[in-house]
Design a protein around this motif. Sequence first.
Motif, short mmCIF file in Angstrom:
data_model
loop_
_atom_site.label_atom_id
_atom_site.label_comp_id
_atom_site.label_asym_id
_atom_site.label_seq_id
_atom_site.Cartn_x
_atom_site.Cartn_y
_atom_site.Cartn_z
N VAL A 1 30.53 17.63 30.39
CA VAL A 1 30.68 16.50 29.46
C VAL A 1 29.70 16.64 28.30
O VAL A 1 30.04 16.36 27.14
CB VAL A 1 30.46 15.16 30.19
CG1 VAL A 1 30.29 14.00 29.19
CG2 VAL A 1 31.63 14.87 31.13
N VAL A 2 28.48 17.08 28.59
CA VAL A 2 27.47 17.28 27.54
C VAL A 2 28.00 18.24 26.49
O VAL A 2 27.78 18.05 25.28
CB VAL A 2 26.15 17.82 28.15
CG1 VAL A 2 25.21 18.29 27.05
CG2 VAL A 2 25.48 16.76 29.00
N TYR A 3 28.73 19.24 26.93
CA TYR A 3 29.27 20.25 26.00
C TYR A 3 30.49 19.73 25.24
O TYR A 3 30.59 19.90 24.01
CB TYR A 3 29.63 21.52 26.77
CG TYR A 3 30.20 22.62 25.90
CD1 TYR A 3 29.36 23.48 25.21
CD2 TYR A 3 31.59 22.79 25.76
CE1 TYR A 3 29.88 24.49 24.41
CE2 TYR A 3 32.10 23.78 24.96
CZ TYR A 3 31.25 24.64 24.28
OH TYR A 3 31.77 25.62 23.48
N HIS A 4 31.41 19.09 25.94
CA HIS A 4 32.70 18.74 25.34
C HIS A 4 32.74 17.33 24.73
O HIS A 4 33.62 17.07 23.90
CB HIS A 4 33.81 18.86 26.39
CG HIS A 4 34.08 20.26 26.83
ND1 HIS A 4 34.75 21.17 26.03
CD2 HIS A 4 33.77 20.92 27.98
CE1 HIS A 4 34.86 22.32 26.67
NE2 HIS A 4 34.27 22.21 27.85
N ALA A 5 31.85 16.45 25.14
CA ALA A 5 31.92 15.04 24.72
C ALA A 5 31.92 14.84 23.20
O ALA A 5 32.72 14.05 22.69
CB ALA A 5 30.79 14.25 25.36
N PRO A 6 31.03 15.51 22.43
CA PRO A 6 31.01 15.26 20.98
C PRO A 6 32.35 15.50 20.30
O PRO A 6 32.79 14.69 19.47
CB PRO A 6 29.95 16.25 20.47
CG PRO A 6 29.04 16.46 21.63
CD PRO A 6 29.96 16.44 22.83
N THR A 7 33.02 16.58 20.67
CA THR A 7 34.33 16.88 20.09
C THR A 7 35.35 15.83 20.50
O THR A 7 36.17 15.37 19.68
CB THR A 7 34.82 18.27 20.55
OG1 THR A 7 33.84 19.25 20.19
CG2 THR A 7 36.14 18.62 19.90
N PHE A 8 35.30 15.42 21.75
CA PHE A 8 36.22 14.41 22.26
C PHE A 8 36.01 13.07 21.56
O PHE A 8 36.96 12.40 21.15
CB PHE A 8 36.03 14.25 23.77
CG PHE A 8 36.92 13.21 24.40
CD1 PHE A 8 38.24 13.48 24.65
CD2 PHE A 8 36.41 11.95 24.72
CE1 PHE A 8 39.08 12.52 25.23
CE2 PHE A 8 37.22 10.99 25.29
CZ PHE A 8 38.56 11.27 25.55
N ILE A 9 34.75 12.68 21.38
CA ILE A 9 34.42 11.41 20.73
C ILE A 9 34.91 11.40 19.29
O ILE A 9 35.43 10.40 18.80
CB ILE A 9 32.90 11.15 20.80
CG1 ILE A 9 32.47 10.89 22.24
CG2 ILE A 9 32.50 9.97 19.91
CD1 ILE A 9 30.96 10.82 22.43
N CYS A 10 34.75 12.53 18.61
CA CYS A 10 35.16 12.61 17.19
C CYS A 10 36.66 12.39 17.00
O CYS A 10 37.09 11.96 15.93
CB CYS A 10 34.75 13.96 16.61
SG CYS A 10 32.99 14.06 16.21
N ASP A 11 37.44 12.70 18.03
CA ASP A 11 38.89 12.50 17.94
C ASP A 11 39.25 11.02 17.80
O ASP A 11 40.36 10.69 17.36
CB ASP A 11 39.58 13.08 19.18
CG ASP A 11 39.57 14.60 19.18
OD1 ASP A 11 39.40 15.19 18.09
OD2 ASP A 11 39.70 15.20 20.26
N PHE A 12 38.33 10.14 18.19
CA PHE A 12 38.59 8.70 18.16
C PHE A 12 37.74 7.97 17.12
O PHE A 12 37.72 6.75 17.08
CB PHE A 12 38.34 8.09 19.54
CG PHE A 12 39.21 8.67 20.62
CD1 PHE A 12 40.48 8.16 20.85
CD2 PHE A 12 38.77 9.74 21.38
CE1 PHE A 12 41.29 8.70 21.85
CE2 PHE A 12 39.57 10.28 22.38
CZ PHE A 12 40.85 9.76 22.62
N MET A 13 37.04 8.73 16.28
CA MET A 13 36.18 8.12 15.28
C MET A 13 36.77 8.25 13.88
O MET A 13 37.44 9.25 13.58
CB MET A 13 34.78 8.78 15.29
CG MET A 13 33.96 8.53 16.54
SD MET A 13 32.37 9.40 16.46
CE MET A 13 31.56 8.49 15.13
#
Length: 382
Positions: free
Chosen positions: A303-315
């Motif tokens: 999650v530490v690795y993938h979370a930023p990219t995932f979060i940006c999809d909803f920002m």
Amino acid sequence: MAELIKFELGKIFSKKSVWILILAVLWAGISLVTRQHIMLKLNGIDGVKEKQKILAPYEGEVITKESIKKLDDYHRTIRKKEKPSKEEFLKSEDMYFDYTVNIDPAYIVDNQQYKEIEMRTQLDKLKKEGRTDTFEYKNLDYIHNLVKEREIPTYHHKMSWNYSADFMRISTFLSTLVALGIATIFSNDYQSDVASIVLSSKNGKNKLIKAKIISAVIFSTIVFIISNLSFLIYTAIENFNGYNEPLHLLRYLESTSFNITILQFYIRGLAISFMGLILFTFLAMLVSLFVKNNMIATVITLVVYHAPTFICDFMPTEGLYKIFGQLNISELMRIEGMFRNTDTYNIFGNPVLYSNLLITLALISIPIVLYMTVHFGKKQTL
């Protein structure tokens, strides 16, 4: 100490999941070569040497918008042909990939896109308005100075570097390997009920912690070398063609702000990606210290690795989007965006490329996370 390191490495490499993924990495690299060989054979071409001989007359040809359009039309025509000749196939596939690059790219400056000539026009406008002391002018002038002197674009066969320097794909393998191999380095002691023995032993909170850190770094280094060498095989078979060509003529990196060669990009990319891997390794160890369940520790590390990219999809693409999307561990390991984009940050009124800012943050973070790992490792309790 050597025995402890050997013991910890043995535990990491004893995991079947680690070996399965290492084999997957090797296959991913080898399959690039295999597919290339099969494609050449199917079109009657006897290996890389014959391919390079056929394409040799086109080496150094100046690329223009008109010549790109002409080759694009040729590509469409040949693809409809049932059985093209060797030269037709190579021109419409290999040559087409390297030739049809964007020779007049747009650069992102303050969330706006400018072509080089548009930058000059805007700079002249800001000068006339007396706004040379503004960040807008400084930023635009900074990027313009980086990109204004580019070599005349010429064709050279170099497509293999797009695959061998695919740091984005390689970093996905590496992050998963670290999650599988390192994220359980402390939690496994608790889950296997040996923590009480380890922590009560003479070296349980001193030498063993150091041994775990050293073994984790050794493991990460080994898989880093294996992964990158696996993908480099493709370019090695191609005799490293195009290594001395400008980076901005490599497909997908046309709008880079770096005036360097492809080889310089590759070497810098390796160094930066390895830095990111070491930081991620220490973060995984820190997670393992606080989470005493192997599965949860592994998931949190991923999650530490993938979370930023995932979060940006909803920002929304404003404000914090830029920070979440750029200043994170995955961007540091993938590195492609750092060389592809010209985004800057306003640091005390001066423009700083986000790549330079991210590297600086990583250099600061590595010793801090390492210290925290040692500190909290010595304070472990049952």
